[in-house]
Design a protein around this motif. Structure first.
Motif, PDB file in Angstrom:
ATOM      1  N   ALA A  47      48.025  45.942  33.767  1.00 44.41           N
ATOM      2  CA  ALA A  47      47.047  45.216  34.585  1.00 44.41           C
ATOM      3  C   ALA A  47      46.353  44.149  33.736  1.00 44.41           C
ATOM      4  CB  ALA A  47      46.024  46.191  35.170  1.00 44.41           C
ATOM      5  N   VAL A  48      46.022  44.527  32.500  1.00 44.30           N
ATOM      6  CA  VAL A  48      45.314  43.602  31.600  1.00 44.30           C
ATOM      7  C   VAL A  48      46.195  42.385  31.276  1.00 44.30           C
ATOM      8  CG1 VAL A  48      44.385  43.391  29.255  1.00 44.30           C
ATOM      9  CG2 VAL A  48      43.777  45.359  30.665  1.00 44.30           C
ATOM     10  N   LYS A  49      47.499  42.622  31.144  1.00 43.66           N
ATOM     11  CA  LYS A  49      48.414  41.496  30.864  1.00 43.66           C
ATOM     12  C   LYS A  49      48.310  40.423  31.942  1.00 43.66           C
ATOM     13  CE  LYS A  49      52.186  43.628  28.304  1.00 43.66           C
ATOM     14  NZ  LYS A  49      53.290  44.537  28.550  1.00 43.66           N
ATOM     15  N   PRO A 104      44.231  37.718  43.837  1.00 42.88           N
ATOM     16  CA  PRO A 104      44.047  38.127  45.234  1.00 42.88           C
ATOM     17  C   PRO A 104      42.598  38.070  45.735  1.00 42.88           C
ATOM     18  CG  PRO A 104      44.568  40.048  43.864  1.00 42.88           C
ATOM     19  CD  PRO A 104      44.666  38.851  42.973  1.00 42.88           C
ATOM     20  N   TYR A 105      41.615  38.392  44.877  1.00 44.91           N
ATOM     21  CA  TYR A 105      40.235  38.527  45.374  1.00 44.91           C
ATOM     22  C   TYR A 105      39.208  37.816  44.494  1.00 44.91           C
ATOM     23  CZ  TYR A 105      42.164  42.433  48.032  1.00 44.91           C
ATOM     24  OH  TYR A 105      42.907  43.209  48.870  1.00 44.91           O
ATOM     25  N   ILE A 106      38.221  37.204  45.177  1.00 42.61           N
ATOM     26  CA  ILE A 106      37.002  36.731  44.505  1.00 42.61           C
ATOM     27  C   ILE A 106      35.840  37.316  45.302  1.00 42.61           C
ATOM     28  CG2 ILE A 106      35.577  34.736  43.876  1.00 42.61           C
ATOM     29  CD1 ILE A 106      38.149  32.996  44.080  1.00 42.61           C
ATOM     30  N   MET A 162      45.519  45.627  40.258  1.00 43.57           N
ATOM     31  CA  MET A 162      45.379  44.214  40.658  1.00 43.57           C
ATOM     32  C   MET A 162      44.162  43.584  39.958  1.00 43.57           C
ATOM     33  SD  MET A 162      46.198  44.973  44.614  1.00 43.57           S
ATOM     34  CE  MET A 162      46.181  43.352  45.334  1.00 43.57           C
ATOM     35  N   LEU A 163      44.067  42.240  40.081  1.00 39.99           N
ATOM     36  CA  LEU A 163      42.941  41.504  39.482  1.00 39.99           C
ATOM     37  C   LEU A 163      41.899  41.161  40.548  1.00 39.99           C
ATOM     38  CD1 LEU A 163      44.733  38.814  37.240  1.00 39.99           C
ATOM     39  CD2 LEU A 163      44.102  41.176  36.673  1.00 39.99           C
ATOM     40  N   ALA A 164      40.640  40.972  40.135  1.00 38.90           N
ATOM     41  CA  ALA A 164      39.598  40.460  41.029  1.00 38.90           C
ATOM     42  C   ALA A 164      38.565  39.701  40.205  1.00 38.90           C
ATOM     43  CB  ALA A 164      38.924  41.609  41.770  1.00 38.90           C
ATOM     44  N   ALA A 165      38.094  38.582  40.747  1.00 38.92           N
ATOM     45  CA  ALA A 165      37.012  37.842  40.088  1.00 38.92           C
ATOM     46  C   ALA A 165      35.677  38.341  40.636  1.00 38.92           C
ATOM     47  CB  ALA A 165      37.171  36.344  40.328  1.00 38.92           C
TER      48      ALA A 165
END
Ligand code: AMP
Ligand code: MG
Length: 341
Positions: free
Chosen positions: A45-47, A166-168, A24-27
């Motif tokens: 994931a990088v895509k 989803p997350y920061i 997943m992604l997160a800032a």
């Protein structure tokens, strides 16, 4: 998707570390700007980073580490140039990205098909804690929609990516405020491809001669190749038409005040605000380059909250840390500069 803003508690860092392990992604906050992170060793994931930002696929990402040993342990580079060790000793952890020959573990999505990879060891404790919790390097460009100013607060990220990631993690304002200095060690002479928190003068004091790429201070000519693909894109642009004015203090004030109307504004130094008869947003003190770097992107975003159509910006200096400010502002202005006598 619901976007959660989390405080950087140990529990939340572990939650985000696991999410990154699961693709997943997160800032995340860093000392430069907020980054949009994914597992650097997982191409799928990088895509998702490219999709979330609308980033052109030919613009490679920086790989972030939290310990020097991760470079070898994860086979991130083919060999570590001796100059990289010198730079690491003096400037890491910190706002410096070093381009080296790409190692076998780096997916093509990260390097955009190049034979090199950009590595950074950030100093911000939160991003370092997340990398360590995930126990893998993280690929992370700035956490904004491509083309808009880089985010220096969690609110900026939320404004751009709410509902998309989803997350920061909210770590407050970024201290440096412009992206890292990018230097390549894959040319005969080390070359700065993007100016940032570490100045060319500081790099020369360690490496001897260092070149600065043409694209740092000048617009690329048609057909001219960008050594750093990111340099060829229009970037950081506010909605208003921004025109930079290169002049003395008096001429700038005079030029702008003569054109005062409801839809004309200024992007200026702190010292100019009280002398201008138009709506003015300041990007720091004329005498303090570090304050200019840390305020610049917030100032550009403030302009987007106004109804201004034309904004006259003060053209920054090009020495020391101001080179990084100039490099961003000249792109914000689409290279439009008026030079007054
Ligand atoms: P961002 O992560 O959005 O701050 O941008 C990273 C910058 O580093 C962009 O200008 C990229 O083009 C540049 N970059 C990343 N990897 C490489 C590489 N291997 N060679 C040259 N430039 C790179
Ligand atoms: Mg960026």
């Amino acid at each position: 998707m619901k976007t959660k803003i989390l405080l950087p508690t140990k529990e939340n860092i572990n939650i985000v570390g696991r999410a990154l392990q699961n693709g997943m992604l997160a800032a995340l906050p860093t000392e430069t700007v907020y980054g949009l992170a994914a597992d650097a060793l997982n191409g799928n994931a990088v895509k998702k980073i490219f999709k979330a930002k609308g980033r052109p696929a030919d613009n490679p990402l920086i790989v972030h580490i939290s310990e020097l040993e991760q470079i070898e342990r994860f086979s991130l580079v083919r060999q570590i140039p001796p100059q990289a060790l010198l730079l690491a000793k003096h400037f890491w952890p910190g706002p410096l990205t070093v381009i080296m020959p790409k190692g076998k573990a780096i997916p093509d999505e990260v390097s955009a098909g190049l034979d090199t990879v950009a590595i950074r060891f950030p100093s911000h404790p939160v991003v370092r804690a997340v990398i360590s919790a995930a126990d893998r390097p993280l690929a992370a460009p700035s956490a904004n929609i491509s083309g808009s100013p880089s985010p220096t607060t969690a609110e900026h990220v939320f404004g751009d990516l709410n509902g998309i990631i989803p997350y920061i993690i909210d770590g407050g304002s970024c201290s440096v405020g412009v992206e890292s200095t990018v230097i390549t060690l894959c040319t005969d002479t080390p070359c700065v491809l993007r100016p940032g928190g570490i100045t060319p003068e500081q790099l020369e004091s360690i490496l001897g001669r260092v070149d600065v790429s043409d694209a740092v201070l000048h617009e690329l000519k048609p057909g001219q190749k960008a050594e750093s693909p990111g340099m060829k894109y229009k970037h950081y642009a506010p909605k208003a038409d921004l025109i930079l004015i290169k002049s003395s203090d008096e001429s700038y004030i005079d030029y702008v005040n003569k054109r005062a109307c409801d839809t004309t504004g200024a992007l200026c130094y702190d010292e100019d605000v009280s002398l201008l008869n138009v709506q003015a947003v300041s990007y720091g003190s004329k005498y303090d380059y570090a304050s200019q770097a840390s305020k610049l992107f917030d100032a550009l975003r403030q302009l987007d909250n106004t109804n201004l159509k034309t904004v006259y910006g003060r053209c920054p200096d090009t020495t020391g840390l101001a080179m990084a400010v100039y490099n961003r502002l000249i792109r914000s202005a689409g290279f439009e500069v008026i030079e007054l006598a």
